[in-house]
Write a protein that holds these residues in place. Structure first.
Motif, PDB file in Angstrom:
ATOM      1  N   GLU A 235      -5.084  -0.819   1.962  1.00  9.14           N
ATOM      2  CA  GLU A 235      -5.409  -0.251   3.277  1.00  9.14           C
ATOM      3  C   GLU A 235      -6.713  -0.819   3.815  1.00  9.14           C
ATOM      4  N   ALA A 236      -7.621  -1.175   2.902  1.00  4.55           N
ATOM      5  CA  ALA A 236      -8.931  -1.684   3.311  1.00  4.55           C
ATOM      6  C   ALA A 236      -8.877  -3.128   3.792  1.00  4.55           C
TER       7      ALA A 236
ATOM      8  N   LEU B 137     -13.358  -7.538  -2.644  1.00  4.59           N
ATOM      9  CA  LEU B 137     -13.792  -6.141  -2.721  1.00  4.59           C
ATOM     10  C   LEU B 137     -14.036  -5.714  -4.166  1.00  4.59           C
TER      11      LEU B 137
ATOM     12  N   TYR C 120      -8.346  -0.340  -8.088  1.00  6.53           N
ATOM     13  CA  TYR C 120      -7.653  -0.376  -6.789  1.00  6.53           C
ATOM     14  C   TYR C 120      -8.089   0.799  -5.922  1.00  6.53           C
ATOM     15  N   ARG C 121      -8.097   1.997  -6.506  1.00  6.05           N
ATOM     16  CA  ARG C 121      -8.494   3.182  -5.735  1.00  6.05           C
ATOM     17  C   ARG C 121      -9.962   3.120  -5.344  1.00  6.05           C
ATOM     18  N   GLN C 122     -10.794   2.597  -6.231  1.00  5.30           N
ATOM     19  CA  GLN C 122     -12.228   2.553  -5.970  1.00  5.30           C
ATOM     20  C   GLN C 122     -12.572   1.714  -4.738  1.00  5.30           C
ATOM     21  N   VAL C 123     -11.856   0.616  -4.525  1.00  4.83           N
ATOM     22  CA  VAL C 123     -12.184  -0.272  -3.406  1.00  4.83           C
ATOM     23  C   VAL C 123     -11.400   0.052  -2.139  1.00  4.83           C
ATOM     24  N   GLY C 124     -10.541   1.060  -2.195  1.00  8.69           N
ATOM     25  CA  GLY C 124      -9.802   1.459  -1.003  1.00  8.69           C
ATOM     26  C   GLY C 124      -8.431   0.843  -0.876  1.00  8.69           C
ATOM     27  N   GLY C 125      -8.031   0.042  -1.875  1.00 12.05           N
ATOM     28  CA  GLY C 125      -6.681  -0.506  -1.897  1.00 12.05           C
ATOM     29  C   GLY C 125      -6.392  -1.470  -0.764  1.00 12.05           C
TER      30      GLY C 125
ATOM     31  N   ILE D  38      -8.813  -8.487  -1.396  1.00  9.33           N
ATOM     32  CA  ILE D  38      -8.992  -7.395  -2.348  1.00  9.33           C
ATOM     33  C   ILE D  38      -9.764  -7.865  -3.579  1.00  9.33           C
TER      34      ILE D  38
ATOM     35  N   GLU E 211       1.163   4.158  -3.237  1.00  9.98           N
ATOM     36  CA  GLU E 211       0.914   5.594  -3.077  1.00  9.98           C
ATOM     37  C   GLU E 211       1.865   6.421  -3.945  1.00  9.98           C
TER      38      GLU E 211
ATOM     39  N   ALA F 185       0.827  -1.208   0.000  1.00 11.63           N
ATOM     40  CA  ALA F 185       0.000   0.000   0.000  1.00 11.63           C
ATOM     41  C   ALA F 185       0.861   1.258   0.000  1.00 11.63           C
TER      42      ALA F 185
END
Length: 367
Positions: free
Chosen positions: A217-218, A232, A210-215, A229, A124, A120
């Protein structure tokens, strides 16, 4: 007794259906040729923890990828290694500008996935359209990135390639067959429009998805970040797929001993139990085959022995057919011997999972 016979019969029919799907109806997702100038920007991610023995082969393979240097960036993160991994990574990263090496000495929260945390943080930094992932104990083929990128479509969100366990000894070869069996089942389920899991050692995710589901980090709380993931992505409306061919076939190492295998299987079982109830029940039926058939043999030996032999035969044909999609051949003797290994590993995994011990992964413990 009728219930036992029905369950065993169901599993035999299931294996017949799996073979038919792979042999006659498997989705291929052919790669579309693209000129170098039109290729998307990609970032390849690798998290490593105490991988001094595996990194030379992995990094050498990554350096041989067929992809324009100005379109690919490598991000390799050292997850607080205590061996010689750092020196190897520094040396490899210094050779080209598109090789970014990061070192992490973080204090993780209890239960926090170290690998997901490292990935993660590196993501970034990335400016790419597609993210590719592999592991330090893997060797990707030169065509890996081209094949995944060429076959990918935006609606997939996530794509998984196949992984082959490479080993010369009996224990390692049995693991390889078990992987073919599991991945074949997952492939059929994905072709039917559902999602069980992905394989983080051979995976592509779109930056948008990836960004849509929170990556990652989620999913810091999961010990199977690839499964988490992919779930998700599926819930977000994407339809992850599995690509089966030799051009994106990644090779990985076999687990060295039975204790380490059980640690791996316990972690995977934790992830599997996060699936919906339907899939958990279906997976439980697979594990229950051995107790059921043994109970049946005790009462009606001829019928249930014949059923077991039939299942082994159908299962072997399914595994051989699936592996053949990647031009991999499995010796017939290994397929015949696999059932004895599968019986022991399945029963041991069941008992070890319920044993009140933590999950051990990468020199860390997870409750």
């Amino acid at each position: 007794m009728i219930l036992l016979a029905s369950c065993v019969g169901f599993l035999i029919l299931q294996d017949m259906y799996l073979w038919w799907r792979i042999a006659r109806a498997a989705k291929a997702y052919p790669s579309q040729p693209v000129q170098d100038g039109e290729l998307p920007r990609i970032a390849v991610f690798l998290a490593a923890r105490n991988e001094e023995a595996n990194l030379p082969g992995c990094l050498e393979a990554l350096g041989e990828l067929y992809y324009p240097a100005d379109k690919i960036t490598f991000y390799v993160g050292d997850d607080a290694s205590s061996d010689g991994s750092r020196v190897l990574l520094e040396r490899w990263g210094s050779r080209w500008e598109n090789r970014q090496i990061r070192f992490f000495d973080h204090n993780l929260e209890p239960g926090q996935n170290g690998k997901a945390t490292v990935l993660a943080a590196m993501i970034e930094e990335a400016e790419a359209d597609l993210y590719l992932f592999t592991d330090a104990d893997c060797r990707v083929p030169p065509t890996w990135a081209q094949e995944l990128v060429g076959a990918f479509r935006a609606e997939f969100g996530l794509m998984t390639g196949m992984t082959q366990v490479v080993a010369s000894g009996w224990f390692g070869r049995m693991q390889a067959i078990e992987w073919w069996l599991s991945l074949g089942m997952v492939k059929v389920v994905a072709d039917l429009g559902f999602c069980l899991t992905a394989m983080g050692n051979n995976m592509l995710i779109s930056a948008e998805g990836y960004r849509q589901v929170g990556g990652f980090e989620a999913v810091f709380g999961s010990v199977t970040e690839d499964l988490a993931i992919s779930s998700l992505m599926f819930k977000a409306g994407y339809r992850p797929v599995h690509l089966v061919n030799g051009r994106c076939l990644v090779q990985t190492n076999a687990i060295g001993n039975f204790s380490e295998l059980m640690d791996q299987r316990k972690r995977w079982a934790r992830g599997a139990l996060s699936l919906s109830l339907f899939w958990v029940v279906l997976l439980a039926v697979q594990v229950a085959f051995f107790p059921m058939v043994l109970a049946g043999i005790w009462s009606v030996p001829g019928l249930f022995l014949a059923g077991w032999v039939l299942k082994v035969g159908v299962q072997s044909v399914f595994i051989a057919t699936f592996a053949g999609k990647t031009e991999t051949k499995i010796p017939i003797l290994d397929l015949m011997l696999f059932e004895s290994y599968f019986f022991v590993s399945s029963m041991a995994t069941l008992f070890y999972y319920i044993w009140p011990s933590p999950i051990r992964w990468k020199s860390r413990s997870y409750r």
